[in-house]
Design a protein around this motif. Structure first.
Motif, PDB file in Angstrom:
ATOM      1  N   LEU A  61       0.865  -1.173   0.000  1.00 33.28           N
ATOM      2  CA  LEU A  61       0.000   0.000   0.000  1.00 33.28           C
ATOM      3  C   LEU A  61       0.908   1.231   0.000  1.00 33.28           C
ATOM      4  O   LEU A  61       1.179   1.806   1.048  1.00 33.28           O
ATOM      5  N   TYR A 114     -11.263   9.351   5.874  1.00 36.12           N
ATOM      6  CA  TYR A 114     -10.553   9.565   4.613  1.00 36.12           C
ATOM      7  C   TYR A 114     -10.613  11.047   4.275  1.00 36.12           C
ATOM      8  O   TYR A 114     -11.665  11.574   3.956  1.00 36.12           O
ATOM      9  N   ARG A 156      -0.555  10.636   1.203  1.00 38.38           N
ATOM     10  CA  ARG A 156       0.002  10.717  -0.155  1.00 38.38           C
ATOM     11  C   ARG A 156      -0.004  12.159  -0.651  1.00 38.38           C
ATOM     12  O   ARG A 156      -0.771  12.982  -0.157  1.00 38.38           O
ATOM     13  N   PHE A 162      -6.511   7.451  -2.709  1.00 44.34           N
ATOM     14  CA  PHE A 162      -6.739   6.086  -2.251  1.00 44.34           C
ATOM     15  C   PHE A 162      -7.998   5.491  -2.878  1.00 44.34           C
ATOM     16  O   PHE A 162      -9.037   6.148  -2.934  1.00 44.34           O
ATOM     17  N   GLU A 166      -7.998  -0.014  -1.329  1.00 44.56           N
ATOM     18  CA  GLU A 166      -6.915   0.394  -0.431  1.00 44.56           C
ATOM     19  C   GLU A 166      -7.456   0.818   0.926  1.00 44.56           C
ATOM     20  O   GLU A 166      -6.843   0.541   1.962  1.00 44.56           O
TER      21      GLU A 166
END
Length: 197
Positions: A61, A114, A156, A162, A166
Motif C-alpha cells: 500500500l 478519509y 500521499r 486512495f 486500499e
C-alpha cells in the motif's frame, strides 16, 4: 433465439471472468496482509516489529508518509513513522496533546476517516503535512474489540489518492497493528513481573 442464447452465454462468461479476477485480487491482498501480520509478529519489541511491518506495507500500500500513533491519557504517542518529514514532523517517540486532532476523532468514533484533500487543514497537524506537499490522508483505527487505541495514518501527495480497495485494506492492517500492540504489551508486562519476582 440462438443469437439471444449466445449473447447470454457470452455475458455469463464475461461475468465469470470478472469474478475470477476479483477473487484473484482478494487472494493477493490476503497473502500480502498475511506477510504484514508475520512482520508484526517477527519481534516482541514494538520498534523492530513496526520497522518490519512498514517495510511490508510500503510494497503493498504505497505511501509518501505513514505513522502508527497511540492515544493515551489525552496525548498522542507516535510509535513509528516513515516517509516525508519523518525526522522533523511528529517523529517517532514524540507526543502532543490529542485535543482537536484527527486521532481524537478516530478514538471517539472508532471509524476510518478519509481526508481526500487536506487543503482546508481541518486538523492542526495537517498544516505541517501540507508544508511537506502532502494532500491526501487515510486514517484507520487500531481496534481492540470495539475500542480504538490509536490509528494507522497513510498520507500521499496527490489529492483523492486512495481507492476503495486500499481503504478496506488499510482497515485490515489497522486491526493487525492493534493486535500486535496488545500482544507485545502483554509480553512486556509479563516480563516485568518475572523480573520483579
Amino acid at each position: 433465439r440462438l443469437e439471444r442464447q449466445t449473447d447470454v452465454a457470452e455475458s455469463r462468461a464475461a461475468e465469470a471472468e470478472r469474478f475470477r479476477d476479483q477473487l484473484g485480487r482478494r487472494a493477493d491482498v490476503l497473502e500480502a496482509a498475511n506477510r504484514c501480520a508475520r512482520a508484526l509478529s517477527s519481534s516482541l519489541e514494538l520498534e523492530r516489529a513496526f520497522e518490519a511491518f512498514i517495510r511490508e506495507v510500503r510494497g503493498l500500500l504505497p505511501f509518501d508518509r505513514m505513522a502508527i500513533v497511540l492515544g493515551e491519557s489525552g496525548v498522542d504517542q507516535v510509535m513509528a513513522v516513515a516517509g516525508a518529514g519523518s525526522d522533523e514532523v511528529l517523529p517517532a517517540g514524540s507526543g502532543a496533546p490529542i485535543h482537536g486532532t484527527l486521532l481524537e476523532e478516530i478514538l471517539r468514533t472508532n471509524q476510518t476517516i478519509y481526508r481526500r484533500d487536506m487543503t482546508a487543514a481541518d486538523y492542526p497537524e495537517e498544516d505541517e503535512f501540507l508544508a511537506l506537499g502532502l494532500h491526501c490522508r487515510l486514517a484507520t483505527p487500531l481496534l481492540q474489540g470495539a475500542r480504538s487505541i490509536g490509528m494507522l495514518s497513510l498520507v500521499r501527495r496527490e489529492v483523492d489518492a486512495f481507492s476503495e480497495e486500499e481503504i478496506e485494506l488499510a482497515g485490515l492492517l489497522g486491526r493487525l497493528v492493534a493486535s500486535a500492540v496488545q500482544n507485545i504489551r502483554a509480553y512486556g508486562a509479563e516480563r516485568k513481573t518475572v523480573e520483579e519476582l
